[in-house]
Each structure stands twice: as C-alpha cells, then as structure tokens.
Design a protein around this motif. Sequence first.
Motif, PDB file in Angstrom:
ATOM      1  N   ILE A  35       0.823  -1.210   0.000  1.00  0.00           N
ATOM      2  CA  ILE A  35       0.000   0.000   0.000  1.00  0.00           C
ATOM      3  C   ILE A  35       0.856   1.259   0.000  1.00  0.00           C
ATOM      4  O   ILE A  35       0.668   2.167  -0.817  1.00  0.00           O
ATOM      5  N   GLY A  36       1.832   1.312   0.902  1.00  0.00           N
ATOM      6  CA  GLY A  36       2.662   2.506   1.019  1.00  0.00           C
ATOM      7  C   GLY A  36       3.482   2.806  -0.218  1.00  0.00           C
ATOM      8  O   GLY A  36       3.680   3.969  -0.581  1.00  0.00           O
ATOM      9  N   ILE A  37       3.962   1.754  -0.889  1.00  0.00           N
ATOM     10  CA  ILE A  37       4.687   1.901  -2.158  1.00  0.00           C
ATOM     11  C   ILE A  37       3.774   1.571  -3.330  1.00  0.00           C
ATOM     12  O   ILE A  37       3.898   2.134  -4.417  1.00  0.00           O
ATOM     13  N   GLY A  38       2.866   0.641  -3.117  1.00  0.00           N
ATOM     14  CA  GLY A  38       1.896   0.293  -4.156  1.00  0.00           C
ATOM     15  C   GLY A  38       2.349  -0.794  -5.102  1.00  0.00           C
ATOM     16  O   GLY A  38       1.887  -0.864  -6.242  1.00  0.00           O
ATOM     17  N   VAL A 151      12.658  -1.893  -2.969  1.00  0.00           N
ATOM     18  CA  VAL A 151      11.280  -2.235  -3.298  1.00  0.00           C
ATOM     19  C   VAL A 151      10.817  -1.566  -4.591  1.00  0.00           C
ATOM     20  O   VAL A 151       9.783  -1.951  -5.157  1.00  0.00           O
ATOM     21  N   THR A 152      11.556  -0.563  -5.076  1.00  0.00           N
ATOM     22  CA  THR A 152      11.178   0.129  -6.317  1.00  0.00           C
ATOM     23  C   THR A 152      12.053  -0.290  -7.487  1.00  0.00           C
ATOM     24  O   THR A 152      12.236   0.460  -8.439  1.00  0.00           O
ATOM     25  N   GLN A 153      12.586  -1.494  -7.435  1.00  0.00           N
ATOM     26  CA  GLN A 153      13.345  -2.038  -8.564  1.00  0.00           C
ATOM     27  C   GLN A 153      12.379  -2.734  -9.539  1.00  0.00           C
ATOM     28  O   GLN A 153      11.193  -2.838  -9.294  1.00  0.00           O
ATOM     29  N   GLY A 154      12.929  -3.226 -10.643  1.00  0.00           N
ATOM     30  CA  GLY A 154      12.124  -3.929 -11.627  1.00  0.00           C
ATOM     31  C   GLY A 154      12.871  -4.027 -12.942  1.00  0.00           C
ATOM     32  O   GLY A 154      14.026  -3.602 -13.053  1.00  0.00           O
ATOM     33  N   LYS A 238       2.490   4.202  -6.169  1.00  0.00           N
ATOM     34  CA  LYS A 238       2.072   5.227  -5.216  1.00  0.00           C
ATOM     35  C   LYS A 238       2.564   6.608  -5.654  1.00  0.00           C
ATOM     36  O   LYS A 238       1.880   7.619  -5.426  1.00  0.00           O
ATOM     37  N   MET A 239       3.713   6.675  -6.303  1.00  0.00           N
ATOM     38  CA  MET A 239       4.241   7.952  -6.778  1.00  0.00           C
ATOM     39  C   MET A 239       3.306   8.568  -7.816  1.00  0.00           C
ATOM     40  O   MET A 239       2.975   9.753  -7.768  1.00  0.00           O
ATOM     41  N   ALA A 240       2.847   7.749  -8.743  1.00  0.00           N
ATOM     42  CA  ALA A 240       1.920   8.229  -9.762  1.00  0.00           C
ATOM     43  C   ALA A 240       0.552   8.538  -9.167  1.00  0.00           C
ATOM     44  O   ALA A 240      -0.141   9.465  -9.619  1.00  0.00           O
ATOM     45  N   LEU A 241       0.155   7.779  -8.139  1.00  0.00           N
ATOM     46  CA  LEU A 241      -1.120   8.054  -7.471  1.00  0.00           C
ATOM     47  C   LEU A 241      -1.134   9.465  -6.883  1.00  0.00           C
ATOM     48  O   LEU A 241      -2.146  10.175  -6.953  1.00  0.00           O
ATOM     49  N   LYS A 242      -0.001   9.901  -6.344  1.00  0.00           N
ATOM     50  CA  LYS A 242       0.088  11.248  -5.787  1.00  0.00           C
ATOM     51  C   LYS A 242      -0.118  12.298  -6.873  1.00  0.00           C
ATOM     52  O   LYS A 242      -0.753  13.329  -6.642  1.00  0.00           O
ATOM     53  N   ALA A 243       0.422  12.043  -8.070  1.00  0.00           N
ATOM     54  CA  ALA A 243       0.210  12.969  -9.186  1.00  0.00           C
ATOM     55  C   ALA A 243      -1.252  12.982  -9.607  1.00  0.00           C
ATOM     56  O   ALA A 243      -1.824  14.043  -9.898  1.00  0.00           O
TER      57      ALA A 243
END
Length: 387
Positions: A35-38, A151-154, A238-243
């Motif tokens: 949730i916090g990172i999404g 956690v934001t790798q890929g 979550k970063m895009a959700l903020k936008a």
Amino acid sequence: MQVGIDKIGLFTPNKYVDMVDLAHARNQDPNKFLIGIGQSEMSVADQTQDAVSMGINATMRYIDRIDKDKVGLLVFGTESSIDQSKSASLFVKTALKLKPEVRTFEVKEACFGLTAALMIARDFVRVHPNQTAIVIGSDIARYGVGTPGEVTQGAGSISMLIKADPSIFALNDGHSAYSEDINDFWRPNFSRVAMVEGKYSTQVYLDFFTKTFNDYKKQKNLKTSDFDAITYHMPFTKMALKANRIAVEGQDEETTKKLESSFEAAKQLSRRIGNAYTASLYISLLSLLENDDLSAGSLVGLFSYGSGAMGEFYSGNLVEGYEKEIDKAKDMALLDRRKKLTIPEYEDVFNTALEDPEDGKELVSDDKKGTWYFAGTKNYVRQYKEK
C-alpha cells in the motif's frame, strides 16, 4: 495526417519477487510495500537479460505483423546502456533483420528516454509519411539488496511502431516541457546501481507534473474534465497516485471518479512488473488500454518524467478499433510464466547480474524457446542469441 502508435509490444524477464516475501525478509510490515509503495511483485533480470535482449523480445511481439521494408528509423531509449559508445539499437536492428538503410541510434535522459525517442519518431514520420519508425524503451532498475530503494526495482521493455494513420493511438500536436539541472537521481559510470534522493525526487516529479499539466491545459484551452484518462511515469504506483490526486483536486465528482478509475486500470501492469525506467509510462498506457473500457476518440494525457530532470505532458486520442491491436491474454501469460524466487534466490540472481561474465564464457537462458538473451562476450563483444 495523423501520426502515432500502431503497434506495441511488452517484455519482462522470467523471474520475480513477491513483495510480501521481501517485506518479511526485511522485517517490514507488508502493507508498507503493498500500500505505502503500491507494489505487489517485482520482475528480476538475471545475467542473461539486459536492455538489448529485452528490447529485442518486446519488438518480437509484433515484428511479424509489420512491413519491415518500410522501417526507416529505430531509436532506443535507455538508462541501462550496455556500451559507452555503440548504440544498443544496432544489436536490436541485427536481431530484427532490418535493412542496412535504417537510421538508428540511442538516446538518454533517465526515464524520459522513450518519450524523447517517440517524439523524434513522430517528426520523422511526418516528414517521411511512407516510412515507419520503431522506438524502444528498455531498462533494469537496480538500487541494491537491502537498500531503501530496493522495493522500487524492476525490469522491462516496451517497443512501439510509429506510423501515419496508426491503429492504436494518434498523437496530438504540441506538448508542455520543463527541465532543470538537479540531482534527485543519478548513476555514475563506476556504479552498477543508481543513487537517489527518494523524497526529493518524488517532490520534483510532482512539481514537474503540476507545471507541465497546467501549462498544457492552458496551451490547448482544455479543462481537466476533458481528459478521459491520464497516464503517468510509474516507477512505483504510489508515486503516480500522488500525481493523479493533484490532477483531480477540486474537480467535480464525475471527473474525479473517471480519472481515479482510469488510474486503477493503468497501474495494474506496473504493480506486478515494478520499475522499468524508460518503459514505465508506456507500460501504464498499455495497462490502461487493457484494463479500462475507453471508447474510440478518448483523450488520454501522458506525463513523462526523467530525473535530473526533464518533464513533459502531451496527449493523444484512441483510434477506432484499437482493441484489436491489444492482446491482454498474451501479456498476462508473459507475466504468469515467471518463476517466483525465494529471497535468497533473488539476492543471488541480483548480485550475479551486477557482474560481467568472464569473457568467452557462454551464458544460457532458462526462459522459454524463442526468447532472445545475452549469451556472454567473445573478445569482449556482446553476443545475443535466440533460444
């Protein structure tokens, strides 16, 4: 004459980590990641997958359905380059068996690279309407085992065919761009992993979105309610959700519901793949097309961001029959084929992939037949093979 996206292909490696497993291994509450990172899953590239091989595989998704003789341009956007001099696009061009007359090169500006390639291709097709262009965004996001950014790798790639009278998405004229020389994210030549000021980078991303979105609406005499969907560069959802929350702030209930629903559709692929840098915005666009019920003519806004930093907002309209060019079932099969790694397996795969294989040692992929992979080097020349 309309110019835009006629074909789109996705690729991600055949291994992944579950975010709940990673959270437990790092003594974190799983909801911090979920949730916090999404994010729910994260694709992991082993030593046989790099930006080039992923770009080849993404393009192979549609190469048999195009006229290769009409391709006049190939542009490769990446921040995971495999050579300081030679373009990744030349390896791809050889694998695709494109004609020698194709103009080809690589572009870089962090995660903005594929958008830069797309705009170059758009202008090329406008001048050469009888030719087409292939643009590729392909990246592996690495911050390191046990780091705050882990956690934001890929890893993943998107390839698109750009042509006149496209079958999927017609690009509109104009854009709003904004750039500043800042240090929110960077990767020096000596480092295999990126360096990032996480909270600062998120704030810059949001500031650049606000600037370019408002400026674009002013240029085009548009209101937020005119957009049927907005897609975002999505290093983590979550970063895009903020936008998106900024976009819907102060809007009526109908507009808010519409843009919140389209965002949910657009985040589905990224939530499972993770950060793919240059490909991230276009993974979210593909996810939107696969998971929302948009009609032909729908106006879709796109926000592209590359740290360092470059932001751009532009738009396009969906083309009648675009659904025929989208294959959600095959994309789901691509993700479902992946092997779930234990945390020790993931750490071993990750750390091994940071190292160059010994020159002359042949690597062999464990992916399915027909997949292109990096097979090692001979006399320090990279070798790519199809399994």
